[in-house]
Design an enzyme around this catalytic site. Structure first.
Site, PDB file in Angstrom:
ATOM      1  N   SER A  38      67.997  -5.997  38.956  1.00 32.73           N
ATOM      2  CA  SER A  38      67.860  -7.310  39.622  1.00 32.73           C
ATOM      3  C   SER A  38      69.145  -7.959  40.096  1.00 32.73           C
ATOM      4  CB  SER A  38      67.205  -8.313  38.658  1.00 32.73           C
ATOM      5  OG  SER A  38      65.895  -7.986  38.463  1.00 32.73           O
ATOM      6  N   ASN A  41      71.738  -7.572  46.085  1.00 35.72           N
ATOM      7  CA  ASN A  41      72.463  -6.707  47.036  1.00 35.72           C
ATOM      8  C   ASN A  41      72.993  -7.503  48.225  1.00 35.72           C
ATOM      9  OD1 ASN A  41      70.103  -5.551  45.875  1.00 35.72           O
ATOM     10  ND2 ASN A  41      70.552  -3.626  46.890  1.00 35.72           N
ATOM     11  N   CYS A  42      72.102  -8.362  48.761  1.00 35.21           N
ATOM     12  CA  CYS A  42      72.421  -9.038  50.014  1.00 35.21           C
ATOM     13  C   CYS A  42      73.602  -9.986  49.850  1.00 35.21           C
ATOM     14  CB  CYS A  42      71.204  -9.805  50.521  1.00 35.21           C
ATOM     15  SG  CYS A  42      69.705  -8.804  50.493  1.00 35.21           S
ATOM     16  N   ALA A 273      54.345   3.206  46.466  1.00 34.29           N
ATOM     17  CA  ALA A 273      55.777   3.142  46.784  1.00 34.29           C
ATOM     18  C   ALA A 273      56.041   1.899  47.632  1.00 34.29           C
ATOM     19  CB  ALA A 273      56.233   4.395  47.517  1.00 34.29           C
ATOM     20  N   HIS A 298      59.646  -7.383  48.914  1.00 32.44           N
ATOM     21  CA  HIS A 298      59.032  -8.502  48.184  1.00 32.44           C
ATOM     22  C   HIS A 298      57.559  -8.676  48.549  1.00 32.44           C
ATOM     23  CE1 HIS A 298      62.483 -10.330  46.034  1.00 32.44           C
ATOM     24  NE2 HIS A 298      63.114  -9.503  46.846  1.00 32.44           N
TER      25      HIS A 298
HETATM   26  P1  FAD Z   1      67.157  -1.174  45.832  1.00 34.18           P
HETATM   27  O1  FAD Z   1      67.250  -2.641  45.736  1.00 34.18           O
HETATM   28  O2  FAD Z   1      68.290  -0.398  46.395  1.00 34.18           O
HETATM   29  O3  FAD Z   1      66.849  -0.639  44.363  1.00 34.18           O
HETATM   30  C1  FAD Z   1      66.587   0.699  44.085  1.00 34.18           C
HETATM   31  C2  FAD Z   1      67.043   1.008  42.676  1.00 34.18           C
HETATM   32  O4  FAD Z   1      66.444   2.233  42.262  1.00 34.18           O
HETATM   33  C3  FAD Z   1      68.544   1.228  42.593  1.00 34.18           C
HETATM   34  O5  FAD Z   1      69.116   0.355  41.633  1.00 34.18           O
HETATM   35  C4  FAD Z   1      68.690   2.685  42.189  1.00 34.18           C
HETATM   36  O6  FAD Z   1      69.759   2.901  41.283  1.00 34.18           O
HETATM   37  C5  FAD Z   1      67.370   2.961  41.502  1.00 34.18           C
HETATM   38  N1  FAD Z   1      67.002   4.386  41.543  1.00 34.18           N
HETATM   39  C6  FAD Z   1      67.103   5.234  42.576  1.00 34.18           C
HETATM   40  N2  FAD Z   1      66.656   6.460  42.245  1.00 34.18           N
HETATM   41  C7  FAD Z   1      66.261   6.382  40.957  1.00 34.18           C
HETATM   42  C8  FAD Z   1      65.717   7.324  40.042  1.00 34.18           C
HETATM   43  N3  FAD Z   1      65.481   8.581  40.403  1.00 34.18           N
HETATM   44  N4  FAD Z   1      65.436   6.911  38.781  1.00 34.18           N
HETATM   45  C9  FAD Z   1      65.681   5.609  38.404  1.00 34.18           C
HETATM   46  N5  FAD Z   1      66.198   4.685  39.225  1.00 34.18           N
HETATM   47  C10 FAD Z   1      66.473   5.060  40.496  1.00 34.18           C
HETATM   48  N6  FAD Z   1      68.399  -6.994  53.208  1.00 34.18           N
HETATM   49  C11 FAD Z   1      68.057  -8.111  53.873  1.00 34.18           C
HETATM   50  O7  FAD Z   1      66.883  -8.307  54.154  1.00 34.18           O
HETATM   51  N7  FAD Z   1      69.002  -9.037  54.227  1.00 34.18           N
HETATM   52  C12 FAD Z   1      70.311  -8.885  53.908  1.00 34.18           C
HETATM   53  O8  FAD Z   1      71.144  -9.742  54.211  1.00 34.18           O
HETATM   54  C13 FAD Z   1      70.702  -7.713  53.215  1.00 34.18           C
HETATM   55  N8  FAD Z   1      71.998  -7.512  52.887  1.00 34.18           N
HETATM   56  C14 FAD Z   1      72.338  -6.391  52.179  1.00 34.18           C
HETATM   57  C15 FAD Z   1      73.670  -6.213  51.839  1.00 34.18           C
HETATM   58  C16 FAD Z   1      74.069  -5.088  51.126  1.00 34.18           C
HETATM   59  C17 FAD Z   1      75.505  -4.910  50.750  1.00 34.18           C
HETATM   60  C18 FAD Z   1      73.086  -4.120  50.740  1.00 34.18           C
HETATM   61  C19 FAD Z   1      73.492  -2.896  49.958  1.00 34.18           C
HETATM   62  C20 FAD Z   1      71.753  -4.297  51.092  1.00 34.18           C
HETATM   63  C21 FAD Z   1      71.370  -5.432  51.811  1.00 34.18           C
HETATM   64  N9  FAD Z   1      70.044  -5.644  52.186  1.00 34.18           N
HETATM   65  C22 FAD Z   1      69.693  -6.771  52.872  1.00 34.18           C
HETATM   66  C23 FAD Z   1      69.001  -4.636  51.910  1.00 34.18           C
HETATM   67  C24 FAD Z   1      68.194  -4.976  50.666  1.00 34.18           C
HETATM   68  O9  FAD Z   1      69.081  -5.121  49.603  1.00 34.18           O
HETATM   69  C25 FAD Z   1      67.201  -3.846  50.404  1.00 34.18           C
HETATM   70  O10 FAD Z   1      66.291  -3.813  51.461  1.00 34.18           O
HETATM   71  C26 FAD Z   1      66.436  -4.009  49.100  1.00 34.18           C
HETATM   72  O11 FAD Z   1      67.308  -4.092  48.026  1.00 34.18           O
HETATM   73  C27 FAD Z   1      65.489  -2.824  48.903  1.00 34.18           C
HETATM   74  O12 FAD Z   1      64.908  -2.841  47.642  1.00 34.18           O
HETATM   75  P2  FAD Z   1      64.512  -1.482  46.929  1.00 34.18           P
HETATM   76  O13 FAD Z   1      63.871  -1.859  45.627  1.00 34.18           O
HETATM   77  O14 FAD Z   1      63.784  -0.609  47.845  1.00 34.18           O
HETATM   78  O15 FAD Z   1      65.896  -0.726  46.670  1.00 34.18           O
END
Ligand code: FAD
Length: 440
Positions: A38, A41-42, A273, A298
């Protein structure tokens, strides 16, 4: 029910919380391969830029808090390494002890996100920014090495945010990009303000430039130049964290994203997913897309939780699709877009209308030009894509257009949107209305 979630950030932590909110009883375990859950990232570029000063603000929850407040087990440093779909188990590796074990699920929810692509140079000065661990490493390096200069490689929105933030922190920044097409979510020509903003501040940038080699501080470029940098941050694209799923029967598309339907169901029973790892569809055109931004994660978390916890006789909550609405701040400007990408427009018979006018009454202070461009289907007159660029008010207009697309409005109906008007905010004929008039 026993629910296992993979990934504990935007998608994973949110879906786990939403399920608990609706169902006090299910047994929920979240596995996260890295150190933190949690985190925001953004916000990370803004933390590096010292706009957000308190590091605690970047971490919104810990496993202890999840256990105590929500009765959700979050295990960090636990990586899912195999999906055994026929047995309905998942193989987990505990990176702290080396132990490997299997855990059985009734429902499995995958939110492993994407990872940063690496250029492969062996150097302790080169970093990527994807999570808080990366951020801590960069911050530590900046302080310990008293970093004065940084090379930013790649010009997607994250790289641009990092560049602005390091510059504002008085680090001399230079930008290079492999092609001449930066910030791909925006129409190519509208990115001109980005170059203007860089030039205004004497920030050097070079297009069609790549690193050939790095040795200590010396960076040699494919153009033949050699320059010295204290720090190099690369933002050269992302790829889905789905390699570990290839041994299972889970379907992946050719780029490794997981196709899901309107309930975020995969091709496997009881496996869902969400987040950056999925291939979903556009709301307005129904064509497949992957949007690696936070809103979709979200929204999906709420819908999956609703469907998993509701009884099977009630109708399922249905996802209506994404529009890829996005925005980035580049110094004094904001650049936002919504809808199909510029390159996907060629699949449509479209027309385009553009208007530049002040964001609010011209006589009121701080009036600044704002450009709004709207693409629409020639036959149906439905909106396909829009871009907004300006110093002020681009966010509001792009959100209005997103709402118009969701409401299935035609470009002509933009005339009918009754915009809140007083001189500091808009005009009696707002730029959104003007697009509708001009389309006639
Ligand atoms: P994530 O939040 O990346 O989480 C995935 C997690 O799964 C990670 O912690 C990873 O370690 C874990 N994981 C992966 N593989 C495995 C495994 N095999 N076993 C266990 N754990 C695993 N979006 C916006 O809309 N606006 C913004 O301004 C914006 N700015 C951003 C700035 C940055 C620097 C970054 C990096 C991203 C930004 N984003 C932004 C994108 C946004 O953060 C992502 O769209 C969002 O976090 C996606 O959520 P998620 O759960 O798919 O992946």
């Amino acid at each position: 029910a026993k629910i296992i979630v993979i990934g504990a950030v935007a998608g994973g932590a949110t879906v786990a919380s939403q399920i608990r909110r609706l169902d006090p009883d299910s047994d929920i375990t979240v596995y996260e391969k890295d150190r933190d859950m949690s985190f925001a990232n953004c916000g990370l570029p803004y933390y590096l830029g010292e706009v957000v000063e308190d590091r605690d603000m970047m971490l919104s929850a810990t496993p202890d808090q999840f256990k105590e407040k929500k009765h959700i087990t979050v295990k960090t440093y636990h990586e899912a390494i195999e999906l055994n779909d026929s047995k309905k188990t998942i193989t987990i590796k505990n990176h702290e002890t080396g132990e490997i074990f299997e855990d059985a699920y009734d429902k499995l929810i995958l939110s492993p996100g994407c990872r940063a692509r690496h250029l492969g140079f062996q150097s302790d000065r080169v970093f990527t920014l994807r999570n808080l661990v990366d951020t801590d490493k960069i911050e530590d390096f900046i302080q310990k090495e008293n970093v004065q200069s940084a090379l930013i490689v790649g010009a997607g929105y994250v790289s641009l945010e990092i560049l602005e933030n390091l510059y504002n922190r008085n680090i001399e920044t230079t930008l290079i990009h492999r092609s001449d097409h930066i910030n791909k979510s925006m129409d190519r020509d509208l990115n001109k303000v980005i170059f203007d903003e860089l030039e205004k501040r004497n920030i050097p940038y070079r297009l069609n430039e790549e690193i050939a080699d790095i040795s200590g501080r010396e960076v040699t470029f494919k153009s033949g130049k050699t320059e010295s940098y204290d720090l190099v941050i690369t933002g050269v694209g992302i790829e889905p964290n789905s390699d570990w799923l290839k041994s299972s029967s889970l379907k992946l598309n050719e780029k490794g994203y997981i196709p899901v339907n309107e309930y975020f169901e995969t091709n496997l029973d009881d496996v869902y997913a969400l987040g950056d790892v999925i291939e979903t569809f556009y709301r307005h055109t129904k064509k497949p897309t992957s949007v690696t931004l936070a809103w979709g994660a979200h929204r999906a978390a709420a819908l999956i939780a609703e469907n998993i916890t509701s009884n099977s006789s009630s109708p399922k909550a249905t996802f209506k699709g994404l529009l890829g609405t996005n925005i980035v701040k580049m110094f004094d400007y904001a650049l936002g877009s919504v809808g199909v990408s510029e390159s996907e427009l060629s699949n449509y018979d479209y027309d385009v209308v553009e208007q530049t006018q002040k964001q609010h009454a011209g006589y009121y202070p701080s009036a600044e030009p704002l450009t709004l461009r709207v693409y629409f289907d020639k036959v149906t007159r439905k909106i396909l894509r829009a871009c907004a660029v300006g110093k002020d008010g681009a966010d509001k207009r792009i959100d209005i257009i997103a709402t118009a697309i969701i409401g299935d409005l035609t470009v002509d109906e933009l005339r009918d949107i009754e915009i809140a008007y007083a001189p500091p905010f808009s005009s009696p004929k707002d730029i959104v209305n003007m697009i509708g008039y001009k389309a006639q």
